[in-house]
Design a protein around this motif. Structure first.
Motif, PDB file in Angstrom:
ATOM      1  N   VAL A 179      33.834  16.902   3.735  1.00  0.00           N
ATOM      2  CA  VAL A 179      34.515  17.266   2.586  1.00  0.00           C
ATOM      3  C   VAL A 179      36.284  17.163   2.792  1.00  0.00           C
ATOM      4  O   VAL A 179      36.686  17.694   3.674  1.00  0.00           O
ATOM      5  N   PRO A 180      36.788  16.255   1.959  1.00  0.00           N
ATOM      6  CA  PRO A 180      38.414  16.178   1.847  1.00  0.00           C
ATOM      7  C   PRO A 180      39.230  17.224   2.295  1.00  0.00           C
ATOM      8  O   PRO A 180      38.846  18.162   1.406  1.00  0.00           O
TER       9      PRO A 180
ATOM     10  N   VAL B  70      31.073  22.024  -4.171  1.00  0.00           N
ATOM     11  CA  VAL B  70      30.209  21.592  -3.573  1.00  0.00           C
ATOM     12  C   VAL B  70      28.966  22.328  -3.398  1.00  0.00           C
ATOM     13  O   VAL B  70      29.006  23.385  -3.157  1.00  0.00           O
ATOM     14  N   THR B  71      27.552  21.614  -3.366  1.00  0.00           N
ATOM     15  CA  THR B  71      26.336  22.374  -3.298  1.00  0.00           C
ATOM     16  C   THR B  71      25.364  21.690  -2.481  1.00  0.00           C
ATOM     17  O   THR B  71      25.557  20.159  -2.468  1.00  0.00           O
TER      18      THR B  71
ATOM     19  N   SER C 201      22.356  19.561  -2.432  1.00  0.00           N
ATOM     20  CA  SER C 201      21.962  18.536  -3.563  1.00  0.00           C
ATOM     21  C   SER C 201      20.397  19.185  -3.939  1.00  0.00           C
ATOM     22  O   SER C 201      19.619  19.544  -3.211  1.00  0.00           O
ATOM     23  N   GLY C 202      20.309  19.299  -5.100  1.00  0.00           N
ATOM     24  CA  GLY C 202      19.218  19.757  -5.684  1.00  0.00           C
ATOM     25  C   GLY C 202      18.806  21.235  -5.606  1.00  0.00           C
ATOM     26  O   GLY C 202      17.988  21.783  -6.053  1.00  0.00           O
ATOM     27  N   MET C 203      19.959  22.128  -4.991  1.00  0.00           N
ATOM     28  CA  MET C 203      19.588  23.448  -4.691  1.00  0.00           C
ATOM     29  C   MET C 203      20.943  24.365  -4.668  1.00  0.00           C
ATOM     30  O   MET C 203      21.544  24.591  -3.999  1.00  0.00           O
ATOM     31  N   PRO C 204      21.570  24.135  -6.028  1.00  0.00           N
ATOM     32  CA  PRO C 204      22.961  24.765  -6.435  1.00  0.00           C
ATOM     33  C   PRO C 204      23.047  26.124  -6.375  1.00  0.00           C
ATOM     34  O   PRO C 204      24.157  26.986  -6.284  1.00  0.00           O
TER      35      PRO C 204
ATOM     36  N   LYS D  76      23.947  18.248   3.935  1.00  0.00           N
ATOM     37  CA  LYS D  76      24.391  17.204   2.864  1.00  0.00           C
ATOM     38  C   LYS D  76      24.624  17.877   1.877  1.00  0.00           C
ATOM     39  O   LYS D  76      23.895  18.976   1.245  1.00  0.00           O
ATOM     40  N   VAL D  77      26.011  17.708   1.413  1.00  0.00           N
ATOM     41  CA  VAL D  77      26.316  18.436   0.095  1.00  0.00           C
ATOM     42  C   VAL D  77      26.840  17.181  -0.927  1.00  0.00           C
ATOM     43  O   VAL D  77      27.267  16.263  -0.600  1.00  0.00           O
TER      44      VAL D  77
END
Length: 418
Positions: A36-37, A44-45, A47-50, A258-259
């Motif tokens: 992440v910059p 950020v979350t 993916s598919g599980m926020p 992975k986010v």
């Protein structure tokens, strides 16, 4: 998962020093990452599980606060005791890390079950090896056999594997966590996740902590919310979180998640042992500004009161040892001292929180008179001894400490906590 002095550690630490020196000289090879910059100011979350995690210092109300509010709606009205004043009492349990010393906490919980007064905990939190204990405790007394087996039959080779020189020199850790990952995979399957989901839907919550090393943030994962999603992705994510919470930096490799950002960019996060920041944690910081939200749903926070139990798999007083007059010996002992001090600091902070709010505070820790003599990091014989000590302490009616060590003796209350 905790530091215990062994002969092998001498070689490992010398390699760390060598790697550090090479890194300073620009000789070490870094693996490419899409982190992440640094100037990223969004969210950020997974993916598919926020809805399965939050930062403890800046909690997302959509995630944890909603989960906690839902827990009041889901529970059986008779699941927890009510005081004479009509206030519902919620036992909550926070479990520290401690590596092999987790055998004490495992034994105490098993003995507490046998003694008969172990409550149904509304919320359980865990970091490092405490995350494994927290999982089994959350699942209930029917899982006590598995809890005992994990902490009395595990040896060093079941947890870690030594890397070769070049893997250490140009890698991200001195040990491979493959054995631990295999062990976690063996205990976390579809059936276990189904049971975790069932307990979550009963209004109970299981939280595990990791550290986002890039952001220096302590991240809390709602393991029940994850289990409720079901499927192979949830099983794999559950395993990764437990592994990350137990991944002591430098000893074990970090775990990458992975986010994705709100706009769809994909990044990766590097997570390590939750004990890197918090030796033990409670949900106090997750409930910031929650009272207003609770009242919107017809929940009056004044009618509920937590009963806090802290299970520290560490010593709370100086543990005298002879230190070798060498760089390695001093380094290991210094690390042990820093970890113990940080753990104790978290416990004192939680005591201050409980005292300000008039909450019932209960603390257990390894007794000073237990003197281990391990021959390796995870010495089964010593872990069995420590497990039995915890078991016997609980079976005989453990005297929960009402204050951390160092407070006035008159503040202590004798006898078991009701």
């Amino acid at each position: 998962m905790g530091a215990v002095r062994t002969k092998r550690m001498s070689g490992f630490l010398m390699i760390i020093f060598l790697v550090s020196a090479l890194s300073i000289q620009g000789c070490a090879t870094m693996r490419p990452r899409n982190a992440v910059p640094m100037d990223f100011d969004g969210k950020v979350t997974i993916s598919g599980m926020p809805d399965i995690r939050t930062d403890v210092d800046n909690p997302d109300p959509v995630v944890m606060q909603n989960s906690l509010i839902d827990s009041f709606k889901q529970e059986d009205k008779n699941a927890y005791p009510t005081s004479a004043l009509g206030i519902k009492i919620y036992p909550v349990l926070a479990i520290s890390g401690g590596g092999a010393n987790g055998a004490y906490g495992a034994g105490l919980l098993r003995g507490w079950s046998k003694e008969g007064s172990r409550p149904l905990f509304k919320i359980i939190t865990g970091v490092s090896s405490g995350s494994i204990i927290a999982l089994y405790t959350f699942l209930g007394k029917d899982y006590d056999d598995q809890l005992e087996k994990f902490f009395t039959t595990t040896s060093t080779k079941d947890v870690m594997k030594q890397k070769n020189f070049f893997s250490i020199l140009f890698g991200d850790s001195i040990m491979s966590a493959a054995p631990l990952a295999k062990k976690i995979s063996g205990l976390v399957d579809g059936r276990l996740l189904t049971k975790v989901a069932e307990e979550h839907r009963r209004g109970r919550r299981l939280f595990v902590g990791t550290v986002n090393l890039d952001a220096q943030e302590f991240v809390v994962w709602d393991m029940g919310a994850l289990a409720c999603k079901g499927g192979s992705d949830s099983i794999n994510m559950f395993r990764k979180i437990l592994l990350a919470s137990c991944s002591l930096p430098m000893t074990f490799p970090p775990v990458h998640f992975k986010v994705s950002s709100d706009s769809g960019e994909l990044y990766d996060e590097m997570h390590v042992d939750g004990g890197t920041i918090r030796g033990v944690f409670y949900i106090d910081r997750l409930t910031k500004n929650m009272e207003g939200a609770a009242k919107v749903f017809g929940i009056d926070p004044s009618k509920y009161r937590p009963q806090i139990y802290i299970l520290s798999n560490c010593y709370m007083s100086p543990n005298r040892q002879k230190v070798e007059d060498s760089l390695v010996g001093i380094s290991i002992r210094s690390l042990d001292t820093v970890v113990a001090a940080a753990n104790n600091g978290d416990i004192y902070r939680l005591y201050a929180f409980a005292k300000r709010r008039g909450l019932d505070f209960n603390l257990a820790y390894i007794p000073a008179d237990f003197k281990p003599d391990p021959k390796e990091l995870f010495d089964k014989k010593e872990m069995q001894r420590l497990f039995k000590r915890g078991y016997d302490d609980a079976l005989n009616g453990y005297k929960w400490h009402k204050t951390p060590p160092g407070y006035a003796a008159e503040d202590e209350t004798s006898g078991k906590t009701e």
